[in-house]
Design a protein around this motif. Structure first.
Motif, mmCIF file in Angstrom:
data_model
loop_
_atom_site.group_PDB
_atom_site.id
_atom_site.type_symbol
_atom_site.label_atom_id
_atom_site.label_comp_id
_atom_site.label_asym_id
_atom_site.label_seq_id
_atom_site.Cartn_x
_atom_site.Cartn_y
_atom_site.Cartn_z
ATOM 1 N N THR A 195 0.812 -1.214 0.000
ATOM 2 C CA THR A 195 0.000 0.000 0.000
ATOM 3 C C THR A 195 0.847 1.265 0.000
ATOM 4 O OG1 THR A 195 -0.161 0.134 2.419
ATOM 5 C CG2 THR A 195 -1.779 -1.242 1.293
ATOM 6 N N GLY A 216 2.017 4.880 -4.484
ATOM 7 C CA GLY A 216 0.678 4.907 -5.047
ATOM 8 C C GLY A 216 0.362 6.157 -5.843
ATOM 9 N N CYS A 245 -1.474 8.709 -5.451
ATOM 10 C CA CYS A 245 -1.668 10.037 -4.855
ATOM 11 C C CYS A 245 -0.354 10.773 -4.644
ATOM 12 C CB CYS A 245 -2.403 9.914 -3.523
ATOM 13 S SG CYS A 245 -4.158 9.499 -3.713
ATOM 14 N N THR A 254 -6.905 3.442 1.783
ATOM 15 C CA THR A 254 -7.649 2.747 0.738
ATOM 16 C C THR A 254 -7.252 3.268 -0.632
ATOM 17 O OG1 THR A 254 -9.872 2.145 -0.047
ATOM 18 C CG2 THR A 254 -9.587 4.391 0.770
ATOM 19 N N ALA A 255 -7.318 2.369 -1.606
ATOM 20 C CA ALA A 255 -7.292 2.772 -3.011
ATOM 21 C C ALA A 255 -8.742 2.915 -3.450
ATOM 22 C CB ALA A 255 -6.568 1.729 -3.857
ATOM 23 N N PHE A 306 -12.022 8.019 -7.355
ATOM 24 C CA PHE A 306 -10.701 8.650 -7.359
ATOM 25 C C PHE A 306 -10.732 10.028 -8.019
ATOM 26 C CE2 PHE A 306 -6.270 8.987 -9.034
ATOM 27 C CZ PHE A 306 -5.613 8.971 -7.808
ATOM 28 N N CYS A 360 -7.699 12.368 -3.441
ATOM 29 C CA CYS A 360 -6.547 11.998 -2.610
ATOM 30 C C CYS A 360 -6.538 12.781 -1.295
ATOM 31 C CB CYS A 360 -5.252 12.264 -3.361
ATOM 32 S SG CYS A 360 -4.939 11.123 -4.726
ATOM 33 N N ASN A 397 -4.452 5.978 -2.845
ATOM 34 C CA ASN A 397 -4.079 5.276 -4.070
ATOM 35 C C ASN A 397 -5.304 5.127 -4.960
ATOM 36 O OD1 ASN A 397 -2.466 3.916 -5.896
ATOM 37 N ND2 ASN A 397 -1.945 2.222 -4.528
ATOM 38 N N ALA A 398 -5.067 4.670 -6.197
ATOM 39 C CA ALA A 398 -6.152 4.415 -7.147
ATOM 40 C C ALA A 398 -6.207 2.938 -7.468
ATOM 41 C CB ALA A 398 -5.947 5.213 -8.429
ATOM 42 N N CYS A 399 -7.405 2.434 -7.631
ATOM 43 C CA CYS A 399 -7.626 1.072 -8.118
ATOM 44 C C CYS A 399 -7.949 1.199 -9.604
ATOM 45 C CB CYS A 399 -8.773 0.422 -7.359
ATOM 46 S SG CYS A 399 -9.103 -1.287 -7.849
ATOM 47 N N CYS A 429 -13.262 -2.093 -10.154
ATOM 48 C CA CYS A 429 -12.803 -0.703 -10.160
ATOM 49 C C CYS A 429 -13.165 0.035 -11.434
ATOM 50 C CB CYS A 429 -11.289 -0.654 -9.919
ATOM 51 S SG CYS A 429 -10.857 -1.193 -8.244
#
Length: 262
Positions: A53, A56, A58, A73-74, A80, A86, A113-115, A127
């Motif tokens: 994690t 990422g 952000c 969390t992503a 997002f 972020c 973060n992004a998924c 996602c």
């Protein structure tokens, strides 16, 4: 003359005083929670250490050193919002699954973060837009379920206030030709809407642009070698000026803490 009885006038006056005395955090809480609970799904990535994690989309680095820990969390593409989310905080609760932990309290996580979407698998990737999905660290996911092997669970979520220690922090990411900064450890709404910079020798504010995540750049190269002040506007529209937060001797990789917090 006010026709209301004196007791009613006194009650109304007291209520007005309480409203005026309300802290900014209380006002922000009302704004953040205004949307109520919404439906989504959640899963996890990585192991119990949370190593996967780190870093990422952000722009954050070591989440332990930066104060975020494993409560992160992503976010799916829809949540997002190209990095605008972020730093925002979310409260999640497991809802509608036999795997939900009994009496489990909601968890609060920060978006770091992004998924990513996978359009080659439209029916398999949670996602992909327009789905709302949270990809949690494994330790946080385990607080919501009785068995992590369930993989994915229905959840309800809502925006939450971010609680951070110390002031807003600025990590310099630029070099001798350009100024870039990572803005992190933002309390209150948590996300950042706008950033402006001002040099110690120049009197004018320069609006920065979001490069990616919470990394902002675009300030005039002439600011290199100057002490820097920043004006940060968070997601609920409030702005704080951090005067002379970065000394003229700054180099890329150094982090500086402001004296204020949202």
């Amino acid at each position: 003359m006010d026709p209301r009885p004196a007791s009613r006038r006194a009650t109304a006056a007291a209520a007005l005083l309480l409203l005026l005395a309300a802290s900014p955090a209380a006002v922000t809480a009302a704004a953040v929670h205004g949307g109520g609970w919404q439906e989504a799904h959640a899963t996890f990535y990585g192991d119990e250490t949370g190593a996967e994690t780190m870093q990422g989309a952000c722009g954050y680095g070591n989440l332990f050193e930066q104060g975020y820990g494993l409560e992160t969390t992503a976010l799916s593409v829809a949540l997002f919002d190209e990095g605008r989310a972020c730093g925002g905080c979310y409260e999640l609760r497991c809802q509608g699954s036999s795997y939900c932990a009994r009496g489990g309290a909601p968890v609060t996580v920060t978006a770091t973060n992004a998924c990513p979407a996978n359009y080659s698998k439209p029916n398999e990737n949670w996602c992909n837009p327009p789905l709302r999905h949270f990809d949690l660290s494994k330790p946080v996911f385990l607080r919501l379920v009785t068995d992590f092997h369930v993989g994915i669970i229905p959840v309800q979520y809502r925006r939450a206030l971010c609680a951070k220690r110390g002031g807003v922090r600025f990590e310099m990411r630029g070099n001798r030709w350009w100024v870039a900064v990572l803005v992190f450890n933002v309390a209150g709404a948590g996300d950042v809407r706008a950033v402006a910079a001002k040099g110690s020798r120049d009197g004018a504010w320069v609006e920065m642009r979001r490069n990616w995540g919470q990394i902002w750049d675009g300030a005039d190269a002439r600011l290199v070698g100057q002490g820097l002040s920043f004006r940060v506007t968070n997601g609920d529209g409030r702005s704080i000026v951090f005067d002379h937060v970065v000394p003229p001797t700054w180099t890329a990789g150094q982090s500086f803490e402001g004296k204020h917090q949202f």
